[in-house]
Design a protein around this motif. Structure first.
Motif, PDB file in Angstrom:
ATOM      1  N   UNK A  51     -62.059 -29.736 -28.265  1.00  0.00           N
ATOM      2  CA  UNK A  51     -61.228 -29.572 -29.890  1.00  0.00           C
ATOM      3  C   UNK A  51     -59.674 -30.675 -29.648  1.00  0.00           C
ATOM      4  N   UNK A  52     -59.178 -31.845 -30.452  1.00  0.00           N
ATOM      5  CA  UNK A  52     -58.519 -32.535 -29.998  1.00  0.00           C
ATOM      6  C   UNK A  52     -57.247 -32.110 -30.954  1.00  0.00           C
ATOM      7  N   UNK A  53     -56.002 -32.590 -31.358  1.00  0.00           N
ATOM      8  CA  UNK A  53     -55.224 -32.508 -31.416  1.00  0.00           C
ATOM      9  C   UNK A  53     -54.828 -32.323 -33.089  1.00  0.00           C
ATOM     10  N   UNK A  54     -56.384 -33.363 -33.667  1.00  0.00           N
ATOM     11  CA  UNK A  54     -56.034 -34.032 -35.143  1.00  0.00           C
ATOM     12  C   UNK A  54     -57.270 -32.673 -35.056  1.00  0.00           C
ATOM     13  N   UNK A  55     -57.907 -31.751 -34.377  1.00  0.00           N
ATOM     14  CA  UNK A  55     -58.955 -31.007 -34.931  1.00  0.00           C
ATOM     15  C   UNK A  55     -60.172 -31.184 -35.351  1.00  0.00           C
ATOM     16  N   UNK A  56     -60.421 -32.211 -34.223  1.00  0.00           N
ATOM     17  CA  UNK A  56     -61.414 -32.762 -33.891  1.00  0.00           C
ATOM     18  C   UNK A  56     -62.356 -32.134 -33.160  1.00  0.00           C
ATOM     19  N   UNK A  57     -63.439 -31.455 -33.469  1.00  0.00           N
ATOM     20  CA  UNK A  57     -64.527 -30.708 -32.790  1.00  0.00           C
ATOM     21  C   UNK A  57     -66.433 -31.627 -31.863  1.00  0.00           C
ATOM     22  N   UNK A  58     -66.574 -31.337 -30.753  1.00  0.00           N
ATOM     23  CA  UNK A  58     -67.386 -31.400 -30.096  1.00  0.00           C
ATOM     24  C   UNK A  58     -68.450 -30.429 -29.688  1.00  0.00           C
ATOM     25  N   UNK A  59     -69.321 -30.425 -29.704  1.00  0.00           N
ATOM     26  CA  UNK A  59     -70.866 -29.564 -28.590  1.00  0.00           C
ATOM     27  C   UNK A  59     -71.217 -30.128 -28.239  1.00  0.00           C
ATOM     28  N   UNK A  60     -71.683 -29.262 -27.145  1.00  0.00           N
ATOM     29  CA  UNK A  60     -72.951 -30.064 -25.884  1.00  0.00           C
ATOM     30  C   UNK A  60     -74.217 -29.083 -26.810  1.00  0.00           C
ATOM     31  N   UNK A  61     -74.703 -30.181 -27.212  1.00  0.00           N
ATOM     32  CA  UNK A  61     -76.147 -30.009 -27.792  1.00  0.00           C
ATOM     33  C   UNK A  61     -76.861 -28.640 -27.561  1.00  0.00           C
ATOM     34  N   UNK A  62     -76.387 -28.205 -26.078  1.00  0.00           N
ATOM     35  CA  UNK A  62     -76.858 -26.460 -25.589  1.00  0.00           C
ATOM     36  C   UNK A  62     -76.337 -25.077 -26.608  1.00  0.00           C
ATOM     37  N   UNK A  63     -74.833 -25.516 -27.031  1.00  0.00           N
ATOM     38  CA  UNK A  63     -74.599 -24.583 -27.600  1.00  0.00           C
ATOM     39  C   UNK A  63     -74.164 -24.746 -28.974  1.00  0.00           C
ATOM     40  N   UNK A  64     -74.676 -26.000 -29.724  1.00  0.00           N
ATOM     41  CA  UNK A  64     -74.389 -26.516 -30.989  1.00  0.00           C
ATOM     42  C   UNK A  64     -74.895 -25.591 -32.042  1.00  0.00           C
TER      43      UNK A  64
END
Length: 115
Positions: A51-64
């Motif tokens: 999660x970035x300072x701006x609140x953008x998120x990223x997830x690995x495919x395995x946990x999405x």
């Protein structure tokens, strides 16, 4: 210098849930990109969520769709809500903080998913 302390790991049955927490010391927490990595025995450490300072998120495919990362800047804390856990989620989970090329790691918390 930033110190990170993870908590919330443990033993859970398949299909269960856990919430990991990572508390950061120091200033400027809200400026950091925060991540949760995991490392299973015999495997490389991999990024699970960020999660970035701006609140953008990223997830690995395995946990999405099963994991949710969030942050509370007032508490200097980042969370990882883990639902529908699977045996393959078993790993040591590490918190990571990155700002302007500086990278800090916590000591990790163990998550074991087993019946």
């Amino acid at each position: 210098q930033v110190q990170l302390v993870e908590s919330g790991g443990g033993l859970v049955q398949p299909g269960g849930s856990l919430r990991l927490s990572c508390v950061a010391s120091g200033r400027f927490f809200s400026d950091y990109t925060m991540g949760w990595y995991r490392q299973a025995p015999g495997k490389q450490r991999e990024l699970a969520a960020r999660i970035t300072s701006a609140g953008s998120t990223y997830y690995a495919d395995s946990v999405k769709g099963r994991f949710t990362i969030s942050r509370d800047n007032a508490k200097n804390t980042v969370y990882l809500q883990m639902n529908s856990l699977k045996p393959e989620d078993t790993a040591a989970y590490y918190c990571d903080a990155v700002l302007r090329g500086e990278n800090y790691w916590g000591q990790g918390t163990q998550v074991t998913v087993s019946s």
